[in-house]
Scaffold this active site. Structure first.
Site, PDB file in Angstrom:
ATOM      1  N   GLU A  22       5.086  -5.923 -13.636  1.00 43.18           N
ATOM      2  CA  GLU A  22       4.811  -4.707 -14.600  1.00 43.18           C
ATOM      3  C   GLU A  22       4.641  -3.418 -13.904  1.00 43.18           C
ATOM      4  O   GLU A  22       3.590  -3.350 -13.426  1.00 43.18           O
ATOM      5  CB  GLU A  22       3.850  -5.137 -15.505  1.00 43.18           C
ATOM      6  CG  GLU A  22       3.951  -6.258 -16.183  1.00 43.18           C
ATOM      7  CD  GLU A  22       3.716  -7.624 -15.451  1.00 43.18           C
ATOM      8  OE1 GLU A  22       2.646  -7.618 -14.370  1.00 43.18           O
ATOM      9  OE2 GLU A  22       4.070  -8.721 -15.680  1.00 43.18           O
ATOM     10  N   LYS A  80       4.607 -19.889 -20.308  1.00 37.71           N
ATOM     11  CA  LYS A  80       5.560 -18.988 -21.103  1.00 37.71           C
ATOM     12  C   LYS A  80       6.657 -18.322 -20.094  1.00 37.71           C
ATOM     13  O   LYS A  80       7.681 -18.159 -20.647  1.00 37.71           O
ATOM     14  CB  LYS A  80       4.803 -17.982 -21.824  1.00 37.71           C
ATOM     15  CG  LYS A  80       3.906 -18.452 -22.955  1.00 37.71           C
ATOM     16  CD  LYS A  80       3.543 -17.222 -23.688  1.00 37.71           C
ATOM     17  CE  LYS A  80       2.147 -16.695 -22.905  1.00 37.71           C
ATOM     18  NZ  LYS A  80       1.481 -15.720 -23.907  1.00 37.71           N
ATOM     19  N   SER A 130       0.803  -1.233   0.035  1.00 37.38           N
ATOM     20  CA  SER A 130      -0.095   0.124   0.159  1.00 37.38           C
ATOM     21  C   SER A 130       0.743   1.195   0.015  1.00 37.38           C
ATOM     22  O   SER A 130       0.505   2.120  -0.606  1.00 37.38           O
ATOM     23  CB  SER A 130      -0.932   0.106   0.995  1.00 37.38           C
ATOM     24  OG  SER A 130      -0.284   0.022   2.393  1.00 37.38           O
ATOM     25  N   ARG A 144      -0.048   4.053  -2.712  1.00 39.45           N
ATOM     26  CA  ARG A 144      -0.511   5.536  -2.571  1.00 39.45           C
ATOM     27  C   ARG A 144       0.697   6.423  -3.227  1.00 39.45           C
ATOM     28  O   ARG A 144       0.182   7.768  -3.449  1.00 39.45           O
ATOM     29  CB  ARG A 144      -0.083   5.815  -1.132  1.00 39.45           C
ATOM     30  CG  ARG A 144      -1.135   4.996  -0.337  1.00 39.45           C
ATOM     31  CD  ARG A 144      -1.067   4.798   1.230  1.00 39.45           C
ATOM     32  NE  ARG A 144      -1.783   3.822   1.774  1.00 39.45           N
ATOM     33  CZ  ARG A 144      -2.285   3.958   2.879  1.00 39.45           C
ATOM     34  NH1 ARG A 144      -2.060   4.875   3.648  1.00 39.45           N
ATOM     35  NH2 ARG A 144      -2.914   3.012   3.561  1.00 39.45           N
TER      36      ARG A 144
END
Length: 201
Positions: free
Chosen positions: A134, A171, A110, A114
């Site tokens: 990502e 993959k 978190s 934020r």
């Protein structure tokens, strides 16, 4: 899965056990999650002259997706700057072997959510490797990241009793460095092209 179950899985030495290496701090195992750290390697998206990233290999203009990213590396404790609207592929510092009867949700802690970094990905049971993450900065300001910082959390969910997932043929399984999208490797693209050609004739 709660802390007692996570610790018990870490002690097992079979396919239902959980392996996390390195686990630098026992406090990484929380009540319902395991904190994971930002790894060393990054693939940074770059702007090219191409109008888009193509995923159809049968297109004469196709170019490997990896060419749209620049690799870079930072050592433990070094900084990496994530700019607004930038896509960066990274991994967790930890190599994780998931049990065959549990899947993992990997989320941004978190404190980083934020700041404008949101990550949510699901990892299949039996996965082996460093989790791919990502990173995307949704905010207006560049954000300083530190390699090795506890940036992610893993939540484990046990499958229905008696259900085990045996397939490791994925993959991205076994990766220890960031890996670009393998969307161009999907068999579905060839099937879709064949359907399209058939409809035209």
């Amino acid at each position: 899965m709660i802390k007692a179950e996570i610790l018990e899985r870490l002690a097992r030495d079979d396919a239902t056990g959980l392996w996390i290496e390195p686990l630098l701090d026992e406090k990484q195992v929380g009540e319902v999650t395991v904190d994971l750290r930002l790894g060393y390697d990054f693939l940074v998206s770059i702007v090219t002259r191409r109008p888009y990233i193509g995923i159809a290999r049968d297109d004469e203009r196709f170019r490997p997706i990896s060419t749209y990213f620049q690799p870079t590396r930072r050592e433990l404790g070094e900084r990496f700057i994530l700019y607004p609207d930038q896509v960066v592929l990274a991994t967790t510092l930890e190599y994780v072997a998931l049990p065959i009867d549990c899947y993992a949700d990997v989320l941004t802690r978190s404190s980083y959510t934020r700041l404008g970094i949101a990550l949510s990905t699901m990892v299949q049971p039996g996965f082996r490797g460093c989790f791919s993450v990502e990173l995307f900065n949704h905010g207006n300001n560049p954000i300083e990241l530190v390699v090795g910082a506890k940036m992610f959390q893993m939540r484990l969910t046990k499958l229905t009793d008696g259900l085990n997932y045996g397939g490791l043929d994925r993959k991205y399984s076994g990766n220890v460095r960031p890996t670009p999208s393998r969307a161009a490797d999907d068999d579905d693209l060839l099937r879709l092209r064949a359907i399209s050609e058939q409809q035209k004739s």
